[in-house]
Design a protein around this motif. Structure first.
Motif, PDB file in Angstrom:
ATOM      1  N   TYR A 157       0.719  -1.261   0.107  1.00  0.00           N
ATOM      2  CA  TYR A 157       0.076  -0.023  -0.044  1.00  0.00           C
ATOM      3  C   TYR A 157       1.072   1.374   0.083  1.00  0.00           C
ATOM      4  CZ  TYR A 157      -3.793  -3.047   1.065  1.00  0.00           C
ATOM      5  OH  TYR A 157      -4.908  -3.975   0.697  1.00  0.00           O
ATOM      6  N   MET A 158       1.803   1.470  -0.867  1.00  0.00           N
ATOM      7  CA  MET A 158       2.617   2.488  -0.994  1.00  0.00           C
ATOM      8  C   MET A 158       2.023   3.248  -2.202  1.00  0.00           C
ATOM      9  SD  MET A 158       5.264   2.452   1.136  1.00  0.00           S
ATOM     10  CE  MET A 158       6.697   3.254   0.686  1.00  0.00           C
ATOM     11  N   LEU A 159       1.956   4.690  -1.812  1.00  0.00           N
ATOM     12  CA  LEU A 159       1.310   5.512  -2.968  1.00  0.00           C
ATOM     13  C   LEU A 159       2.798   6.320  -3.602  1.00  0.00           C
ATOM     14  CD1 LEU A 159      -1.573   7.679  -1.599  1.00  0.00           C
ATOM     15  CD2 LEU A 159      -1.519   6.313  -3.722  1.00  0.00           C
ATOM     16  N   VAL A 160       2.837   5.941  -4.803  1.00  0.00           N
ATOM     17  CA  VAL A 160       4.239   6.506  -5.752  1.00  0.00           C
ATOM     18  C   VAL A 160       3.552   7.310  -6.719  1.00  0.00           C
ATOM     19  CG1 VAL A 160       5.826   5.787  -7.137  1.00  0.00           C
ATOM     20  CG2 VAL A 160       5.098   4.171  -5.303  1.00  0.00           C
ATOM     21  N   LYS A 161       4.129   8.581  -6.768  1.00  0.00           N
ATOM     22  CA  LYS A 161       3.677   9.480  -7.918  1.00  0.00           C
ATOM     23  C   LYS A 161       4.383   9.222  -8.873  1.00  0.00           C
ATOM     24  CE  LYS A 161       3.945  14.340  -7.744  1.00  0.00           C
ATOM     25  NZ  LYS A 161       3.566  15.549  -7.031  1.00  0.00           N
ATOM     26  N   LEU A 162       3.825   9.393 -10.147  1.00  0.00           N
ATOM     27  CA  LEU A 162       4.453   8.984 -11.539  1.00  0.00           C
ATOM     28  C   LEU A 162       5.335  10.334 -11.550  1.00  0.00           C
ATOM     29  CD1 LEU A 162       2.277   6.745 -13.492  1.00  0.00           C
ATOM     30  CD2 LEU A 162       3.988   5.838 -11.837  1.00  0.00           C
ATOM     31  N   PRO A 163       6.441  10.506 -12.278  1.00  0.00           N
ATOM     32  CA  PRO A 163       7.222  11.671 -12.570  1.00  0.00           C
ATOM     33  C   PRO A 163       6.768  11.895 -14.136  1.00  0.00           C
ATOM     34  CG  PRO A 163       8.775   9.945 -12.735  1.00  0.00           C
ATOM     35  CD  PRO A 163       7.430   9.291 -12.145  1.00  0.00           C
ATOM     36  N   VAL A 164       5.331  12.137 -14.390  1.00  0.00           N
ATOM     37  CA  VAL A 164       5.060  12.504 -15.585  1.00  0.00           C
ATOM     38  C   VAL A 164       4.346  13.692 -16.107  1.00  0.00           C
ATOM     39  CG1 VAL A 164       4.549   9.911 -16.327  1.00  0.00           C
ATOM     40  CG2 VAL A 164       2.885  11.141 -15.392  1.00  0.00           C
ATOM     41  N   GLY A 165       4.274  14.715 -14.804  1.00  0.00           N
ATOM     42  CA  GLY A 165       3.643  15.802 -15.124  1.00  0.00           C
ATOM     43  C   GLY A 165       2.348  15.840 -14.861  1.00  0.00           C
ATOM     44  N   SER A 166       1.618  16.869 -14.938  1.00  0.00           N
ATOM     45  CA  SER A 166       0.042  16.945 -14.651  1.00  0.00           C
ATOM     46  C   SER A 166      -0.525  17.040 -16.041  1.00  0.00           C
ATOM     47  CB  SER A 166      -0.444  17.961 -13.609  1.00  0.00           C
ATOM     48  OG  SER A 166      -0.127  19.222 -14.227  1.00  0.00           O
ATOM     49  N   PHE A 167      -1.712  16.522 -15.803  1.00  0.00           N
ATOM     50  CA  PHE A 167      -2.686  16.701 -17.093  1.00  0.00           C
ATOM     51  C   PHE A 167      -3.975  17.215 -16.780  1.00  0.00           C
ATOM     52  CE2 PHE A 167      -5.593  13.087 -17.703  1.00  0.00           C
ATOM     53  CZ  PHE A 167      -5.201  12.276 -16.433  1.00  0.00           C
ATOM     54  N   ASN A 168      -4.788  17.642 -17.670  1.00  0.00           N
ATOM     55  CA  ASN A 168      -6.039  18.187 -17.297  1.00  0.00           C
ATOM     56  C   ASN A 168      -7.231  16.692 -17.583  1.00  0.00           C
ATOM     57  OD1 ASN A 168      -8.784  18.966 -16.843  1.00  0.00           O
ATOM     58  ND2 ASN A 168      -8.479  20.696 -18.334  1.00  0.00           N
ATOM     59  N   PRO A 169      -7.783  16.252 -16.079  1.00  0.00           N
ATOM     60  CA  PRO A 169      -8.537  14.925 -16.585  1.00  0.00           C
ATOM     61  C   PRO A 169     -10.064  15.336 -16.855  1.00  0.00           C
ATOM     62  CG  PRO A 169      -8.136  15.357 -14.293  1.00  0.00           C
ATOM     63  CD  PRO A 169      -7.334  16.356 -14.941  1.00  0.00           C
ATOM     64  N   ALA A 170     -10.399  16.539 -17.046  1.00  0.00           N
ATOM     65  CA  ALA A 170     -11.584  17.097 -17.508  1.00  0.00           C
ATOM     66  C   ALA A 170     -11.777  16.929 -19.032  1.00  0.00           C
ATOM     67  CB  ALA A 170     -12.140  18.265 -17.071  1.00  0.00           C
ATOM     68  N   SER A 171     -10.528  16.969 -19.750  1.00  0.00           N
ATOM     69  CA  SER A 171     -10.557  17.285 -21.078  1.00  0.00           C
ATOM     70  C   SER A 171      -9.450  16.340 -22.130  1.00  0.00           C
ATOM     71  CB  SER A 171     -10.343  18.701 -21.583  1.00  0.00           C
ATOM     72  OG  SER A 171      -8.999  19.312 -21.288  1.00  0.00           O
ATOM     73  N   GLU A 172      -8.545  15.876 -21.185  1.00  0.00           N
ATOM     74  CA  GLU A 172      -7.378  15.069 -21.693  1.00  0.00           C
ATOM     75  C   GLU A 172      -7.280  13.700 -21.563  1.00  0.00           C
ATOM     76  OE1 GLU A 172      -4.837  19.122 -21.317  1.00  0.00           O
ATOM     77  OE2 GLU A 172      -4.059  17.345 -20.493  1.00  0.00           O
ATOM     78  N   ASP A 173      -6.832  12.976 -22.575  1.00  0.00           N
ATOM     79  CA  ASP A 173      -6.833  11.512 -22.422  1.00  0.00           C
ATOM     80  C   ASP A 173      -5.243  11.047 -21.917  1.00  0.00           C
ATOM     81  OD1 ASP A 173      -9.163  11.403 -23.753  1.00  0.00           O
ATOM     82  OD2 ASP A 173      -8.380   9.788 -25.227  1.00  0.00           O
ATOM     83  N   MET A 174      -5.482   9.837 -21.076  1.00  0.00           N
ATOM     84  CA  MET A 174      -4.054   9.615 -20.715  1.00  0.00           C
ATOM     85  C   MET A 174      -4.013   7.818 -20.978  1.00  0.00           C
ATOM     86  SD  MET A 174      -2.112   9.331 -17.041  1.00  0.00           S
ATOM     87  CE  MET A 174      -3.243   8.439 -16.040  1.00  0.00           C
ATOM     88  N   ARG A 175      -3.056   7.491 -21.676  1.00  0.00           N
ATOM     89  CA  ARG A 175      -2.733   6.132 -21.931  1.00  0.00           C
ATOM     90  C   ARG A 175      -1.496   5.863 -21.086  1.00  0.00           C
ATOM     91  NH1 ARG A 175      -5.460   5.547 -27.389  1.00  0.00           N
ATOM     92  NH2 ARG A 175      -6.022   7.530 -27.268  1.00  0.00           N
ATOM     93  N   ILE A 176      -1.377   4.404 -20.655  1.00  0.00           N
ATOM     94  CA  ILE A 176      -0.137   3.889 -20.220  1.00  0.00           C
ATOM     95  C   ILE A 176      -0.038   2.580 -20.598  1.00  0.00           C
ATOM     96  CG2 ILE A 176       1.100   3.416 -17.994  1.00  0.00           C
ATOM     97  CD1 ILE A 176      -0.702   5.268 -16.347  1.00  0.00           C
TER      98      ILE A 176
END
Lengths: 223, 407
Positions: B253-272
């Motif tokens: 249960y460790m929370l790890v922040k991905l160093p990918v910068g922020s995006f706008n979840p209201a209007s942008e897609d993210m694929r991993i």
């Protein structure tokens, strides 16, 4: 006394159409639940809930165009006879203010539709409580409300078009109606209409006075 | 009148884009573990495959640069390399490490079902079975049996108590899980409570399993997407209110922040896309794409982005801004909710057409019988104002519904 006989005249015009429509619509709601019961028996309730909750199955979709049809039927039944030989001009010669008599006709129609839709709506909600939890019922209510509003909108717009004396304008109004009414019937996931309902309701109220345009033009004697 | 303006503002732009709209072709960007740079594939009239240095490739060469993605094809053609970066490639390991994930705004902006099935996490059976009941978390955690449509009091009390003892503040504000039997195993749900705490809730042999996940101070989640990948490294991708992406690691249960910068979840897609060597995190919004490559320990290796002209900057978009003041629509590609969305055009070029139309309307009026200038202005001020404000929509509306009450 005069108002009462005017109301009676409206009732005579619409009664059979209204009763027949209500009967058919109630049968449609009954069919929806016969279908629900059948599907639950064949697919198990938990799977059926799953289709509804996570796969967007709308078990009430049969209802989509039924209020719309109701609005159209009522408008035709109530206003079409008035255009034959321009009978509505007789109404305007009665010692009642013209807008008032038109508004009265419209209020009568609205109340008829309201009574009929309320019956369908309560039937839908009441019966769905037998098989469904509140979450499923709520999303169904959100989805069907615009469809019922579409019924009212169709009634007002159809009245406007039928009472319009000039054919060219009729066609223009028809175009506007054809672009406007689909706003109520856009396909969406169950519950998706939530944020739009208030605006649609207000628009429908606004539409209800549109009829006065045509009446105004009719009594001005425009052809 | 308003109805006519609205009808025109909905229908005309829709028709316009139906006729003149062109598809936007987003380049497909992937990090090559062979050359350690990004490969770009552009679709369009001709397919172009190149890297960030501008070298062009044939289809076969391109696929060889991305062996993790095209392994099956390369094995079929016999061109799959045995070792990459000095590591012997084992097909099963490569498959195990592969993961795909896609977030789109409509995943977040959609009506909540409100009811969820809680699977048995350790049933001893190979396949998951759909439970008979569904739960909601309102003032307590409540299970409703689907067959009888009645609340299962005993189970509800058991689970509510378990949540309560772990400090859960009712009701839940977010419930995220994978409510399907088509997954490899069940990991229950991640639940955010009314105090923004994160809990992991599942059912193990009929008993509740509740775990409070420690969060960094002030962290609030916008969206949680649980995943079911073969490598079982983490439970979920979590997007916080600032648009940063986190993972929640499995078991510890460790929370790890991905160093990918922020995006706008209201209007942008993210694929991993995860593979044996890297993670490709690709953000896609209106007019841009941005790809970040991470190594398997989630450190950033490289980043690449492209921008292009958005629709309104293209000739057909410019013409649109001349013709129409904006658009009215109910639907949005970024949301499953319907509401009235007014999009006013970014450039106010339409005002010229509006003024011209208002002038035309004025001229048409003055040609009518018995009109004087004063009557024209005072009687039709409302009409003229409507035309100036709503342009072509208003012009049509005013002419369809003449404002005769002012006669």
């Amino acid at each position: 006394m005069l108002i009462r006989s005017m109301i009676f005249k409206e009732w005579v015009k619409v009664r059979w159409f209204l009763l027949l429509y209500t009967l058919l619509a109630v049968l449609a709601v009954a069919y929806i639940f016969i279908r629900v019961r059948h599907d639950i028996t064949f697919h198990e309730a938990n799977n059926y809930w799953y289709f509804i909750l996570f796969q967007g199955h709308s078990w009430f979709r049969l209802l989509r165009y039924i209020p719309l049809a109701g609005g159209l039927v009522l408008a035709v039944a109530q206003y079409f006879p008035e255009t034959v030989n321009k009978r509505i001009k007789l109404t305007f010669h009665l010692p009642v203010e013209e807008n008032r008599s038109l508004l009265m006709m419209m209020q009568f129609g609205t109340l008829c539709l309201l009574a009929c839709f309320l019956l369908l709506f309560l039937l839908l909600c009441g019966l769905s409580r037998v098989w469904f939890p509140t979450e499923i019922i709520f999303s169904a209510v959100v989805s069907v409300t615009p469809w019922f509003l579409a019924g009212f909108a169709a009634y007002y717009l159809a009245a406007l078009i039928i009472l319009e004396p000039v054919w060219l304008r009729r066609i223009l109004y028809l175009l506007v109606a054809a672009a406007f009414v689909p706003l109520y019937l856009t396909g969406s996931v169950p519950g998706g209409y939530g944020p739009a309902i208030l605006a649609l309701f207000l628009l429908t109220c606004l539409l209800s006075v549109a009829l006065l345009f045509s009446g105004y033009r009719f009594r001005k004697g425009e052809m | 009148m308003l109805v006519a303006v609205m009808a025109a503002a909905t229908a005309l732009p829709q028709l316009y884009w139906m006729i003149f709209g062109k598809p936007v072709r987003t380049p497909f960007i992937m990090y090559s573990c062979v050359d350690d740079l990004f490969m770009i594939q552009r679709t369009g009239e001709t397919m172009v495959r190149e890297d960030t240095r501008g070298n062009q490739y044939t289809r076969e060469e391109y696929e060889e640069k991305l062996p993790m993605l095209y392994m099956r094809q390369l094995m079929l053609s016999g061109t799959m390399m045995d070792t990459i970066r000095g590591i012997a490639i084992d097909a099963r390991e490569v498959n195990n490490a592969r993961s795909t994930f896609r977030y789109k705004p409509s995943d977040r902006y959609t009506p909540d079902p409100g009811l969820y099935p809680l699977f048995e996490a350790e049933s001893g059976r190979a396949n998951l079975e759909m439970p008979e009941d569904y739960f909601r978390i309102t003032w307590r955690m409540e299970f409703t049996d689907a067959k009888t449509n009645k609340v299962d009091e005993e189970k509800s009390r058991l689970f509510s108590a378990a949540l309560y003892h772990k400090g859960f503040q009712f009701p839940a504000v977010k419930i995220a899980g994978i409510p399907t039997t088509r997954k490899s195993c069940d990991e229950g749900y991640l639940v955010v409570d009314a105090a923004h705490q994160l809990f992991h809730v599942k059912m193990v042999r009929g008993k509740p399993y509740v775990r409070n996940v420690e969060l960094p101070e002030g962290l609030r989640f916008e969206h949680i997407a649980c995943v079911d990948f073969r490598d079982r490294l983490y439970y979920a991708y979590l997007i916080d209110k600032g648009g940063e992406t986190w993972i929640l690691t499995q078991d510890d249960y460790m929370l790890v922040k991905l160093p990918v910068g922020s995006f706008n979840p209201a209007s942008e897609d993210m694929r991993i896309y995860g593979d044996f060597f890297n993670y490709n995190v690709i953000f896609n919004g209106d007019g841009f794409v941005r790809a970040v490559a991470l190594d398997k320990d989630f450190n950033k290796i490289d980043e690449y982005g492209e921008t292009w002209k958005i629709r309104m900057e293209l000739p057909e978009g410019k013409a649109f801004t001349w013709l129409f003041p904006g658009t009215l629509k109910l639907e949005s590609p970024n949301s499953n909710f319907l509401k009235f969305r007014v999009e006013v055009n970014p450039v106010a070029r339409w005002i010229w057409l509006s003024l011209a139309l208002a002038a035309l309307h004025f001229l048409l009026l003055s040609r009518g019988k018995g009109y004087t200038l004063r009557k024209n202005l005072t009687g039709h001020l409302a009409d003229l104002a409507i035309i100036v404000v709503s342009g072509i929509f208003g012009f049509l509306a005013v002419n369809i519904f003449p404002n005769r009450f002012f006669d």
